[in-house]
Design an enzyme around this catalytic site. Structure first.
Site, short mmCIF file in Angstrom:
data_model
loop_
_atom_site.label_atom_id
_atom_site.label_comp_id
_atom_site.label_asym_id
_atom_site.label_seq_id
_atom_site.Cartn_x
_atom_site.Cartn_y
_atom_site.Cartn_z
N GLU A 1 0.83 -1.18 0.13
CA GLU A 1 0.07 -0.01 0.12
C GLU A 1 0.70 1.18 0.05
OE1 GLU A 1 -3.26 -1.74 3.11
OE2 GLU A 1 -2.40 0.11 3.26
N CYS B 1 2.95 8.43 1.94
CA CYS B 1 3.21 7.26 3.18
C CYS B 1 3.54 6.07 2.52
CB CYS B 1 1.88 7.21 3.97
SG CYS B 1 2.26 5.84 5.23
N CYS C 1 4.96 -7.57 8.16
CA CYS C 1 5.80 -7.04 9.17
C CYS C 1 6.07 -8.24 10.17
CB CYS C 1 5.28 -5.75 9.87
SG CYS C 1 6.26 -4.99 11.06
N CYS D 1 2.58 -5.80 16.17
CA CYS D 1 1.69 -4.97 17.23
C CYS D 1 0.56 -5.28 17.42
CB CYS D 1 2.28 -3.34 16.85
SG CYS D 1 3.66 -3.01 16.81
N CYS E 1 -2.10 -3.51 14.95
CA CYS E 1 -2.05 -3.37 13.67
C CYS E 1 -2.25 -4.44 12.40
CB CYS E 1 -0.24 -3.20 13.27
SG CYS E 1 0.23 -2.87 11.96
N GLU F 1 8.22 -2.78 9.03
CA GLU F 1 9.10 -1.89 9.97
C GLU F 1 10.51 -1.65 9.25
OE1 GLU F 1 9.67 -0.70 13.11
OE2 GLU F 1 11.71 -0.29 12.05
N ASN G 1 -7.32 2.97 15.37
CA ASN G 1 -8.32 2.87 14.26
C ASN G 1 -8.28 1.46 13.89
OD1 ASN G 1 -9.75 3.07 12.02
ND2 ASN G 1 -8.35 4.18 10.69
N CYS H 1 -2.44 1.89 8.39
CA CYS H 1 -1.52 0.79 8.36
C CYS H 1 -2.17 -0.80 8.01
CB CYS H 1 -0.89 0.53 9.61
SG CYS H 1 0.70 -0.21 9.76
N1 SAH Z 1 6.42 -0.09 11.68
C1 SAH Z 1 6.55 1.41 11.72
C2 SAH Z 1 5.96 2.04 10.67
C3 SAH Z 1 4.55 1.89 10.27
S1 SAH Z 1 3.42 1.93 11.07
C4 SAH Z 1 5.93 1.55 13.21
O1 SAH Z 1 5.46 0.80 13.74
O2 SAH Z 1 6.49 2.86 13.64
C5 SAH Z 1 2.71 3.55 11.51
C6 SAH Z 1 2.16 3.97 12.52
O3 SAH Z 1 0.76 3.57 12.41
C7 SAH Z 1 2.67 3.64 13.77
O4 SAH Z 1 2.81 4.42 14.78
C8 SAH Z 1 1.66 2.30 14.14
O5 SAH Z 1 1.77 2.09 15.69
C9 SAH Z 1 0.52 3.13 13.82
N2 SAH Z 1 -0.82 1.95 13.63
C10 SAH Z 1 -0.64 0.81 13.47
N3 SAH Z 1 -1.77 0.26 13.48
C11 SAH Z 1 -2.67 1.20 13.88
C12 SAH Z 1 -4.00 1.32 14.25
N4 SAH Z 1 -4.60 0.39 14.20
N5 SAH Z 1 -4.78 2.55 14.52
C13 SAH Z 1 -3.67 3.74 14.62
N6 SAH Z 1 -2.47 3.53 14.36
C14 SAH Z 1 -1.91 2.47 14.16
FE1 SF4 Z 2 4.62 -3.59 12.37
FE2 SF4 Z 2 4.51 -0.88 12.60
FE3 SF4 Z 2 2.56 -2.71 12.12
FE4 SF4 Z 2 4.05 -2.53 14.44
S1 SF4 Z 2 2.69 -1.05 13.71
S2 SF4 Z 2 3.17 -4.43 13.33
S3 SF4 Z 2 5.92 -2.31 13.70
S4 SF4 Z 2 4.03 -2.02 10.78
#
Ligand code: SAH
Ligand code: SF4
Length: 342
Positions: free
Chosen positions: A90, A103, A110, A114, A117, A158, A288, A330
């Protein structure tokens, strides 16, 4: 097939020479791919047809094939692109009056996982190549007919787990011989990998760093980022301070707010202390997710959390989510398309 953007200058020069082409053709090619965001040889009208044909048998001009494009009312555009091996990634373009931010993704999936995510849930497939990373900036720039003003590495993956390709891509994005974007207009978001942050600092570039912190104590953070990819906060703090010393840039701590998890007044207080410890600002992002376990706090609670940071003299913002109608968070578009295919 070798990607045109991954050829070094000398190799392309020699190849052109072998084809009996004058040296200025190289400049013309670079002007097309970096200056005019060409994605096919057909567009390169000032190159002889025969040269275009030869180029197309040897080098790939663009690595993405758009399989879906969605545009929201606020003009946020989200693409799902297929790579040569069938994997999809994406890219999101976020427009504002004086700013066009793209972005970009750095991995298919990944490894970090998290809890909230969508990308993490898809598992890890592979790292993106430098050209696949750069081409996302080209895609967004082509859409608006000029170079985007900002690049945020906040899409899927990541970035510091794909360090070498990330750095190569960023150098191409910011080099005057590449896309020529100012290095200060690039932000790399990481889940917090101390070794990677140090290595990034040692590149000596004024790229901005954002660290997805989500919790200001290790115990709480463990509920959001599972091992083995979660580092200790003390180590992350040290790495952030190293980054600032080397680059002179102030780090942003990203904090996804989840109701009944990390959004209390006490959490805000802890976050304020952490932000002071690493001279960082804070970006609050209401979660979200369609999973009720990770619901965002109600707006007034988010505002209160923000107020609590500001009261403690922390520079903080509460992110308004753009592109909500098209699930611009994300990994979410990819999930949606996958659902449709099921
Ligand atoms: N992997 C890196 C960059 C991609 S994610 C990182 O984790 O920083 C970019 C941002 O989106 C991160 O801060 C992540 O925590 C956030 N993110 C992921 N899932 C999300 C969600 N469901 N709602 C809001 N933010 C989210
Ligand atoms: Fe990977 Fe970033 Fe999503 Fe965490 S928030 S799973 S580091 S993409």
């Amino acid at each position: 097939m070798i990607h045109l953007k991954e050829l070094d200058y000398r190799t392309l020069a020699d190849w052109l020479d072998k084809q009996g082409q004058p040296a200025f053709r190289q400049k013309q090619i670079y002007e097309w791919i970096y200056g005019k965001f060409a994605t096919s040889y057909d567009e390169m009208k000032n190159l002889p047809k025969i040269l275009r044909e030869e180029l197309s048998t040897e080098f790939l001009p663009f690595s993405l094939e758009v399989v879906s494009r969605q545009e929201d009312d606020d003009k946020t555009v989200k693409w799902l692109s297929q790579l040569r091996d069938g994997n999809t990634i994406e890219t999101v373009l976020i427009r504002a009056p004086k700013r066009n931010t793209v972005c970009i993704s750095t991995q298919v999936g990944c490894k970090v996982h998290c809890v909230f995510c969508a990308t993490g849930k898809q598992g890890f497939k592979r790292n993106l190549t430098p050209a696949e990373i750069v081409d996302q900036v080209v895609l967004a720039s082509k859409e608006i007919g000029e170079l985007v003003t900002n690049v945020v590495v906040m899409g899927m993956g990541e970035p510091l787990h794909n360090f070498k390709n990330l750095v190569e891509a960023l150098n191409q994005i910011t080099s005057p011989d590449g896309l020529g974007l100012g290095a200060r207009h690039v932000t790399i978001s990481t889940s917090g990998i101390p070794k990677g942050i140090r290595l990034l600092a040692d590149q000596g570039k004024p790229w901005n760093l954002a660290v997805s912190i989500h919790a200001a104590n290790d115990e709480l953070r463990a509920k959001i980022i599972p091992p083995p990819h979660r580092a200790k906060l003390d180590d992350i703090k040290e790495a952030i301070n190293h980054y600032r010393e080397r680059t002179g840039r102030m780090t942003t701590l990203e904090y996804v707010l989840v109701d009944n998890l990390n959004a209390s007044n006490e959490h805000a207080q802890q976050l304020a202390d952490l932000a002071h410890d690493c001279h960082a600002k804070v970006n609050l992002i209401p979660c979200n997710s369609d999973n009720p376990m990770f619901a965002p706090p109600p707006p007034d609670k988010c505002e209160k959390f923000l107020g609590s940071l500001e009261k403690r003299a922390v520079q903080a913002t509460l992110r308004m989510r753009k592109g909500k109608g098209i699930q611009a968070a994300c990994g979410q578009l990819k999930q949606q398309v996958a659902k449709k295919d099921e």
